[in-house]
Design a protein around this motif. Structure first.
Motif, short mmCIF file in Angstrom:
data_model
loop_
_atom_site.label_atom_id
_atom_site.label_comp_id
_atom_site.label_asym_id
_atom_site.label_seq_id
_atom_site.Cartn_x
_atom_site.Cartn_y
_atom_site.Cartn_z
N THR A 259 0.91 -0.89 0.08
CA THR A 259 -0.08 -0.12 -0.29
C THR A 259 0.72 1.33 -0.03
O THR A 259 1.89 1.48 0.41
CB THR A 259 -1.00 -0.19 0.88
N ALA A 260 0.84 2.51 -0.15
CA ALA A 260 1.32 3.75 -1.41
C ALA A 260 0.79 4.46 0.44
O ALA A 260 0.04 4.68 0.84
CB ALA A 260 0.77 4.26 -2.03
N PHE A 261 2.14 5.20 0.53
CA PHE A 261 2.32 6.43 1.57
C PHE A 261 1.86 7.40 0.97
O PHE A 261 2.22 7.87 0.12
CB PHE A 261 4.08 6.38 1.93
N PRO A 262 0.53 8.40 1.54
CA PRO A 262 0.13 9.38 1.12
C PRO A 262 0.90 10.56 0.99
O PRO A 262 -0.08 10.93 2.23
CB PRO A 262 -1.50 8.99 1.64
N MET A 263 1.74 10.95 0.40
CA MET A 263 2.78 11.93 0.75
C MET A 263 2.16 13.15 -0.27
O MET A 263 1.09 12.85 -1.40
CB MET A 263 3.72 12.00 0.08
N PRO A 264 1.20 14.63 0.53
CA PRO A 264 0.76 15.21 0.12
C PRO A 264 1.92 15.91 -0.52
O PRO A 264 3.53 15.72 -0.83
CB PRO A 264 0.66 16.17 1.41
N ASP A 265 0.96 17.34 -2.16
CA ASP A 265 2.25 17.38 -2.94
C ASP A 265 3.04 18.30 -1.85
O ASP A 265 3.98 17.99 -2.37
CB ASP A 265 0.81 17.98 -3.79
N GLY A 266 3.00 18.88 -1.10
CA GLY A 266 3.71 19.91 -0.29
C GLY A 266 4.39 19.22 0.57
O GLY A 266 4.79 19.76 1.67
N GLY A 267 4.51 17.91 1.29
CA GLY A 267 5.03 17.37 2.27
C GLY A 267 3.63 17.10 3.29
O GLY A 267 2.32 17.93 3.11
N LEU A 268 4.16 17.62 4.29
CA LEU A 268 3.54 17.69 5.81
C LEU A 268 4.27 17.86 7.12
O LEU A 268 5.85 17.36 7.12
CB LEU A 268 2.81 15.95 5.85
N SER A 269 3.45 17.74 8.05
CA SER A 269 4.24 18.28 8.99
C SER A 269 3.06 17.14 10.23
O SER A 269 2.16 17.53 10.22
CB SER A 269 4.27 19.79 9.63
N ALA A 270 4.13 16.57 10.48
CA ALA A 270 3.17 15.77 11.94
C ALA A 270 2.96 15.85 13.26
O ALA A 270 4.37 16.77 13.76
CB ALA A 270 3.91 14.22 11.67
N ALA A 271 2.07 15.87 14.19
CA ALA A 271 1.88 16.43 15.28
C ALA A 271 1.83 14.98 15.98
O ALA A 271 3.49 14.75 16.93
CB ALA A 271 0.65 16.46 15.40
N GLN A 272 1.53 14.09 15.83
CA GLN A 272 1.82 12.63 16.89
C GLN A 272 0.63 11.77 15.77
O GLN A 272 -0.56 12.08 16.12
CB GLN A 272 1.49 13.03 17.87
N ALA A 273 1.02 10.13 16.86
CA ALA A 273 -0.41 9.17 16.05
C ALA A 273 -1.03 9.70 14.54
O ALA A 273 -1.67 8.95 14.40
CB ALA A 273 -1.22 8.89 16.72
N THR A 274 0.17 9.24 13.94
CA THR A 274 -0.20 9.70 12.72
C THR A 274 -1.04 11.44 12.56
O THR A 274 -1.05 11.44 10.86
CB THR A 274 -0.62 9.01 11.19
N MET A 275 -1.07 12.17 13.36
CA MET A 275 -2.42 12.91 12.93
C MET A 275 -1.20 14.19 11.94
O MET A 275 0.27 14.87 12.88
CB MET A 275 -2.80 13.88 14.01
N HIS A 276 -2.02 14.68 11.48
CA HIS A 276 -0.55 16.19 10.61
C HIS A 276 -1.19 16.85 9.47
O HIS A 276 -2.45 16.92 9.67
CB HIS A 276 0.32 15.19 9.45
N GLU A 277 -0.32 17.85 9.41
CA GLU A 277 -0.95 19.07 8.36
C GLU A 277 -0.35 18.84 7.49
O GLU A 277 0.69 19.36 6.88
CB GLU A 277 -0.64 20.32 8.89
N PRO A 278 -1.06 17.93 6.25
CA PRO A 278 -0.87 18.19 4.82
C PRO A 278 -0.50 19.17 3.96
O PRO A 278 -1.28 20.34 4.37
CB PRO A 278 -2.30 17.89 4.40
N ARG A 279 -0.49 20.05 2.95
CA ARG A 279 0.28 20.74 2.35
C ARG A 279 0.56 20.56 1.00
O ARG A 279 0.49 20.01 0.26
CB ARG A 279 1.63 21.15 2.69
N ASP A 280 -0.06 22.34 -0.23
CA ASP A 280 -0.36 22.17 -1.33
C ASP A 280 0.83 22.16 -1.90
O ASP A 280 2.52 22.80 -1.27
CB ASP A 280 -0.79 22.99 -1.71
N ASP A 281 0.91 21.78 -3.24
CA ASP A 281 2.61 22.50 -4.02
C ASP A 281 2.92 24.18 -3.67
O ASP A 281 4.11 23.78 -3.61
CB ASP A 281 2.31 22.28 -4.75
N LYS A 282 2.39 24.83 -2.85
CA LYS A 282 3.33 26.06 -2.89
C LYS A 282 3.40 26.13 -1.38
O LYS A 282 4.27 27.15 -0.87
CB LYS A 282 1.70 26.46 -2.48
N GLY A 283 3.12 24.76 -0.43
CA GLY A 283 3.78 24.98 1.70
C GLY A 283 2.71 25.41 1.61
O GLY A 283 2.42 25.41 3.25
#
Length: 295
Positions: A259-283
């Motif tokens: 199964t694939a790792f769902p990397m957002p276009d502009g990456g992500l910043s993780a908080a904890q327990a896989t909770m994260h803030e996804p980014r678009d290609d502009k950040g």
């Protein structure tokens, strides 16, 4: 896959006649490569549905696609894939001989430490002399910063690396979640980081990168030509596909993989327990909340 879906279609017909009894589907040994997830709505599961893998052999459900077309060049194996088989954003993990393998990494072991944070404590940092390769041309391929906070990390595309004067690295979008305590130097003055994905990092057997110009996955080889496979789907099974809860759904002697790792276009910043803030290609953040990554 077609045989499995045909059996599920037969069960669906039974359910439409009012049959809610428990049914078992026995899978023969082998690899079932899925092109799209298997939907299991509550109406199909009804009062019970089991998937039983034959204990005489291994039963594998996967979405990973392999390639038998390859060439060897300069100690690297170049596997040819169709363009659609190397998804966008570029995969951050593949399977090499059936095992998950992240992309080429710098340094190969351990971590680097920043010299100092940027004045805004978010956009980048000054790195130490000699820590990064001088020939790190960002136009040649992907390059991710993996930056360690206290209990989580940011995984962001690198926007610029300045080596002529300051030795400065800048990311696409800010490093860290929005909360103040995710600032670069909040937890420690010289936090750890490493880089991933760029062709220049591929210097150890098993390391790989994607060559978008040729639609090839390039792997540093040792004494063999491994089997490589690229995951295509984030989910193999969707239980309760109709939004309703299910009961009596059982899987036995089955391996789920690829199964694939769902990397957002502009990456992500993780908080904890896989909770994260996804980014678009502009950040920029794409959500007001922190979603969780899929399994």
């Amino acid at each position: 896959e077609q045989g499995l879906r045909a059996i599920l279609a037969e069960v669906t017909v039974l359910r439409e006649t009012g049959d809610r009894s428990h049914h078992s589907i026995k899978l023969t040994p082998g690899t079932y490569q899925l092109t799209h997830p298997i939907d299991l709505p509550s109406t199909l599961v009804a009062d019970g549905l089991s998937f039983i893998g034959d204990p005489a052999g291994k039963v594998v459900l996967t979405s990973a696609v392999s390639s038998k077309r390859f060439r060897i060049e300069d100690g690297k194996v170049r596997y040819r894939f169709a363009a659609k088989e190397i998804p966008l954003p570029t995969p951050r993990a593949i399977q090499v001989n059936g095992r998950l393998q992240s992309s080429a990494r710098h340094p190969n072991l351990g971590y680097l430490r920043i010299e100092s944070a940027s004045p805004d404590r978010r956009s980048g940092f000054q790195f130490r002399a000699g820590d990064l390769p001088n020939d790190l041309d960002l136009t040649l391929g992907e390059c991710d910063l993996v930056f360690l906070h206290d209990w989580s990390c940011s995984r962001l595309p690198v926007a610029e690396i300045e080596t002529s004067q300051s030795g400065r690295l800048t990311t696409v979008g800010p490093i860290g979640c929005q909360a103040d305590h995710y600032a670069i130097d909040h937890f420690e003055k010289n936090p750890r980081y490493y880089l991933e994905g760029h062709p220049v990092f591929a210097d150890t057997a098993g390391e790989w990168y994607v060559d978008r110009h040729t639609n090839e996955l390039v792997l540093v080889t040792g004494s063999e030509t491994p089997t490589v496979a690229i995951p295509q789907l984030q989910q193999l099974i969707i239980a309760g596909a109709d939004g309703q809860s299910v009961n009596g759904l059982r899987f036995e002697n089955i391996t789920f993989t690829g199964t694939a790792f769902p990397m957002p276009d502009g990456g992500l910043s993780a908080a904890q327990a896989t909770m994260h803030e996804p980014r678009d290609d502009k950040g920029h953040r794409t959500t007001s909340n922190r979603p969780t990554l899929s399994a």
